[in-house]
Design an enzyme around this catalytic site. Structure first.
Site, PDB file in Angstrom:
ATOM      1  N   HIS A   1       0.813  -1.227   0.000  1.00 16.53           N
ATOM      2  CA  HIS A   1       0.000   0.000   0.000  1.00 16.53           C
ATOM      3  C   HIS A   1       0.840   1.268   0.000  1.00 16.53           C
ATOM      4  CE1 HIS A   1      -3.908  -1.980   1.005  1.00 16.53           C
ATOM      5  NE2 HIS A   1      -3.129  -2.857   1.586  1.00 16.53           N
TER       6      HIS A   1
ATOM      7  N   LYS B   1      -7.930  13.902   4.819  1.00 17.40           N
ATOM      8  CA  LYS B   1      -7.053  12.719   4.771  1.00 17.40           C
ATOM      9  C   LYS B   1      -6.013  12.893   5.876  1.00 17.40           C
ATOM     10  CE  LYS B   1      -6.281  13.867   0.501  1.00 17.40           C
ATOM     11  NZ  LYS B   1      -6.069  12.869  -0.566  1.00 17.40           N
ATOM     12  N   ARG B   2      -5.220  11.876   6.138  1.00 16.55           N
ATOM     13  CA  ARG B   2      -4.167  12.007   7.146  1.00 16.55           C
ATOM     14  C   ARG B   2      -3.223  13.112   6.724  1.00 16.55           C
ATOM     15  NH1 ARG B   2      -3.441   8.082  11.370  1.00 16.55           N
ATOM     16  NH2 ARG B   2      -1.623   9.357  11.832  1.00 16.55           N
TER      17      ARG B   2
ATOM     18  N   LYS C   1       1.098  14.435   0.913  1.00 15.38           N
ATOM     19  CA  LYS C   1      -0.299  14.761   0.548  1.00 15.38           C
ATOM     20  C   LYS C   1      -0.455  16.276   0.350  1.00 15.38           C
ATOM     21  CE  LYS C   1      -1.981  10.712   3.153  1.00 15.38           C
ATOM     22  NZ  LYS C   1      -2.814   9.912   2.236  1.00 15.38           N
TER      23      LYS C   1
ATOM     24  N   THR D   1      -8.422   6.628  -1.735  1.00 14.61           N
ATOM     25  CA  THR D   1      -9.787   6.096  -1.845  1.00 14.61           C
ATOM     26  C   THR D   1     -10.795   7.213  -1.587  1.00 14.61           C
ATOM     27  OG1 THR D   1      -9.432   5.333   0.421  1.00 14.61           O
ATOM     28  CG2 THR D   1      -9.344   3.666  -1.314  1.00 14.61           C
TER      29      THR D   1
ATOM     30  N   LYS E   1     -14.559   8.419  -3.433  1.00 15.28           N
ATOM     31  CA  LYS E   1     -15.801   8.763  -2.726  1.00 15.28           C
ATOM     32  C   LYS E   1     -16.316  10.125  -3.186  1.00 15.28           C
ATOM     33  CE  LYS E   1     -13.908   6.086   1.103  1.00 15.28           C
ATOM     34  NZ  LYS E   1     -12.995   6.154   2.297  1.00 15.28           N
TER      35      LYS E   1
END
Ligand code: 26W
Length: 791
Positions: free
Chosen positions: A349, A528-529, A534, A636, A640
């Site tokens: 992952h 998100k984290r 990111k 993911t 969504k």
């Protein structure tokens, strides 16, 4: 099976006889528990049927081993999957209780950090929906992911207390206990090697039924809890040494006490390795016991058992299965390796070096003295079978869990097309060369029951009215919406759905946080984290530049925008925690700027979790997926948002690439360097300085931060951030800024055209059906597990 009474009767019966309350005196939690038990009764019916059918057919079983399951709440999921929503609402209305408040009373089961844990939860629900016989194995942490609070904009962590309230969805299985050993020594007598652990704890099972769509099937999520074999030392107690008396129980419970809150950096802590072995050994004991009940010869294992390793965290399963087969069942070593490989497959992952697990050999050897011997022999056997091999799973005094997982798996998969290709050219380059048919791709997915039908009933209703309800378990039917997208009236209804969701979210933010926002603003969301790859700091830099631009040109017709952030930082990840603080400090300044705050606002909602995502995503206009290309394995959340009609502003990273392919480039706001260009740009001397010199907006925004504009009392508060961005800027925030700015201005223009935007949003919904986790699971079943549906 007993006749199922009306839901109303079971709710009242459980309230009175299970909770011991009469309606007059029942509190909100009592009603939630009574409704949960009533719904659970129906889930149990499906569960028993599925269990019996699996036994009678002798079907191959799938076992999903994961250190994390980010489940969220279960009551609404049960109600929706059993199509009981209207009945449940009617029952609660009759009891003068608001179903929404009853559902919101349930604590999230936050037994995971982020993407990996949530994917495991979506997979469990899809396995049941497609009718694939499966068990999920995990740890029943007493404390899930910490609760996040902001104090003066800083993240403060508090222990998470989900079990402090009654939990309706688990069945304790006192009869299902296995002894888990640690430490000790190994000896060999008459050719048989034996491990003699120094300490042992017990793993006790707690089962949660996971029901699928229409309640046609239900599988088991079995979570292990640590128990002491001799919980209480009476002798110590009688000598008044109470702590030593309770020590055995406390020690054993430590194993399953708390989830490690890191989602990208391995801490290398002994307790984490103990947790990983605890889960894996208990799972393998349970798998082998169930196999032995039905089948005689262990050589049949690969035919009847498929074991999926959710990243390397349960990778010890390879050596442990070989130990059981060789040491206990006396299968020759290499044959034991083949049988084990026939059962095992591994999902990677992340490519982040710091997230690839490798354990110090002395710590590993001390805790698992027999397993390190077996790993050395597996490594030697693999080297023998692959003479050209250069890399070992046992080098520089480490045990490399990625290499071990690859060698012990018959299939290895990535979680998006780009990620899988990068696995072949980076971390697993040599192993891919040695085993060219082992790596396959299985692009992630999300369950449409939770992430569309349940969290966005307005949109689900509009869709079902247009194309029927077949989409719920056949999501690619959403493409049947395309003709409707051409109908302006239908598009207006689509826009109205989003507007109502935004109004509902605005009311909730006003009530919950006293945050007052205009629901007609563009809701731009990054949840998100927290992590540098990111690039939440790229997002806030753009906000600062945007703010400056509005101040310099207030006369221009700006598209009012609300930037919403949500996300937790690992407690030890100080740079990420500083980004949280910066965003809160910037929000405090921008939101109170009378010149600009009707055009731009920033909010950071605390304690982002599954339930908050279910509230935010249906009310979002824009999905921020802005990671440095090559770093986000899949994502993911991006799926969504697309499903719920929020177009993406994003890079060609992870599954963004496939989302853009499916929804159409014209319905995606692309920016930034590709993964290849990122590699090249890194080689450019002073790439950040060059980018800053080339973009005055970027330079000005960085200067504002560096000057202390957002931290008046402490001007150098963010010099670590500005220093990093003006220096190494490893994640190329500066080099991608100008193109990000360009994309965001395109978003402004596009959003101003309501019909045009609605078409883009609706086409994102219509063309995202492929990102259902049902499709993903069917891929694993056919390409990796060789398992079928019993429906
Ligand atoms: C050892 C500490 C640790 C814990 C968790 C390291 C790494 C992890 C996970 C692999 C991190 C994770 O959640 N990865 C995310 O997995 C998602 C599901 O496949 C992907 O969609 C995300 O891109 C990926 O970051």
């Amino acid at each position: 099976m007993i006749q199922t009474p009306p839901l109303r009767d079971s709710v009242l019966r459980h309230l009175i006889y299970s909770i011991g309350k009469d309606p007059e005196h029942a509190i909100l939690e009592d009603w939630r528990m009574a409704l949960s038990y009533a719904v659970r009764d129906r889930v149990v019916d499906a569960w028993f049927k599925a269990t019996a059918r699996t036994y009678e057919t002798g079907a191959k079983r799938v076992y999903y081993l994961s250190m994390e399951y980010l489940i969220g709440r279960l009551l609404e999921d049960g109600i929706v999957n059993l199509e009981l929503l209207d009945e449940a609402r009617a029952v609660m209305d009759e009891m003068e209780r608001d179903l929404g408040l009853v559902l919101a009373d349930e604590p999230d089961a936050a037994l995971g950090n982020g993407g990996l844990g949530r994917l495991a939860a979506c997979f469990m629900e899809s396995l049941s929906t497609v009718g694939c016989p499966a068990h999920g194995y995990g740890i029943r942490y007493e404390h899930g992911l910490f609760r996040q609070q902001f104090v003066q904009g800083r993240q403060i962590e508090h222990p998470e207390l989900w079990l402090s309230q009654r939990h309706a969805w688990e069945f304790e299985r006192p009869e299902v206990r296995y002894r888990i050993g640690f430490g000790g020594h190994v000896d060999t007598r008459d050719g048989v090697t034996r491990w003699h652990p120094a300490e042992e704890v017990e793993a006790e099972a707690f089962d949660t039924p996971v029901v699928g769509w229409k309640g046609r099937w239900a599988n088991t999520l079995r979570l292990w809890s640590g128990r002491a074999i001799h919980p209480f030392d009476l002798d110590a107690f009688n000598h008044g040494d109470y702590t030593r008396a309770a020590a055995p129980e406390a020690l054993a419970r430590t194993i399953s006490r708390v989830l490690y809150p890191d989602d990208t950096t391995q801490q290398g802590k002994e307790l984490r390795l103990k947790q990983e072995f605890f889960l894996t050994r208990a799972a393998l004991c349970d798998i082998i016991r169930r196999f032995d009940n039905q089948f005689k010869d262990v050589r049949q294992l690969p035919e009847k058992v498929a074991i999926q390793l959710n990243d390397t965290h349960p990778a010890i399963a390879g050596p442990e299965l070989v130990r059981i087969l060789h040491d206990e069942r006396h299968v020759p070593f290499e044959e034991a390796m083949e049988i084990a490989r026939g059962c095992l497959s591994y999902t990677n992952h992340t490519l982040l070096p710091e997230a690839l697990e490798s354990w110090d050999e002395s710590l590993f050897g001390q805790l698992l003295p027999r397993h390190i011997q077996i790993i050395d022999r597996i490594d030697a056997t693999h080297a023998e079978q692959n003479p050209s091999r250069t890399q070992s799973m046992r080098s520089d005094h480490q045990v490399k869990m990625g290499q071990l997982s690859f060698a012990m798996a018959h299939k290895v998969n990535g979680v998006s097309a780009l990620h899988t290709e990068l696995m072949k050219t980076t971390v697993f380059e040599e192993l891919h060369h040695l085993h060219p048919d082992r790596i396959v791709n299985q692009t992630n997915g999300v369950t449409p029951r939770r992430w569309l039908l349940a969290c966005n009933p307005r949109l689900a209703g509009l869709i079902t009215e247009a194309i029927g309800e077949g989409w719920v378990d056949d999501l690619e039917q959403l493409e049947k919406l395309e003709p409707h997208v051409q109908d302006a009236a239908w598009l207006d209804r689509y826009t109205a759905v989003k507007r109502d969701n935004k109004a509902e979210l605005s009311n909730w933010m006003a009530q919950t946080y006293d945050l007052h926002v205009d629901p007609d603003m563009l809701f731009d969301v990054q949840i998100k984290r927290m992590h540098e790859y990111k690039r939440q700091h790229l997002n806030i830099l753009e906000a600062i530049a945007h703010w400056q631009e509005i101040r310099e040109h207030p006369e221009l017709d700006w598209t009012p925008r609300l930037k919403i952030f949500g996300g937790k930082a690992a407690p030890g990840y100080f740079f990420a925690k500083d980004i949280i603080r910066l965003i809160n400090d910037v929000a405090a300044v921008i939101n109170n700027d009378p010149v600009t705050n009707k055009y731009l606002k920033v909010v950071f909602l605390p304690n982002y979790n599954v339930s908050l995502a279910e509230r935010l995503i249906p009310a979002s206009d824009l999905s921020e997926q802005i990671s440095t290309a090559g770093k986000e394995a899949s994502g993911t959340g991006n799926m969504k948002f697309a499903l719920n009609g929020a177009p993406t502003v994003g890079t060609l990273d992870g599954a963004n690439v496939e989302i853009r392919q499916h929804v159409g480039a014209e319905n995606f706001f692309l920016f930034g360097m590709t993964a290849e260009e990122v590699m090249e740009r890194r080689e450019v001397e002073d790439h950040a300085k060059k980018a800053i010199e080339a973009d005055p907006r970027l330079a000005a925004a960085l200067d504002l931060i560096h000057s202390g504009r957002f931290s008046p009392g402490e001007p150098d508060r963010y010099h670590n951030i500005t220093g990093n961005l003006q220096g190494a800027d490893y994640f190329l925030v500066c080099s991608d800024f100008t193109d990000y700015w360009r994309a965001q201005r395109e978003v402004d223009k596009a959003f101003a055209d309501t019909q045009g935007w609605a078409r883009m949003a609706a086409l994102n919904t219509a063309r995202s059906g492929w990102f259902s986790s049902d499709r993903t699971i069917r891929g694993y079943m056919s390409d990796i597990w060789g398992a079928g549906s019993l429906l």
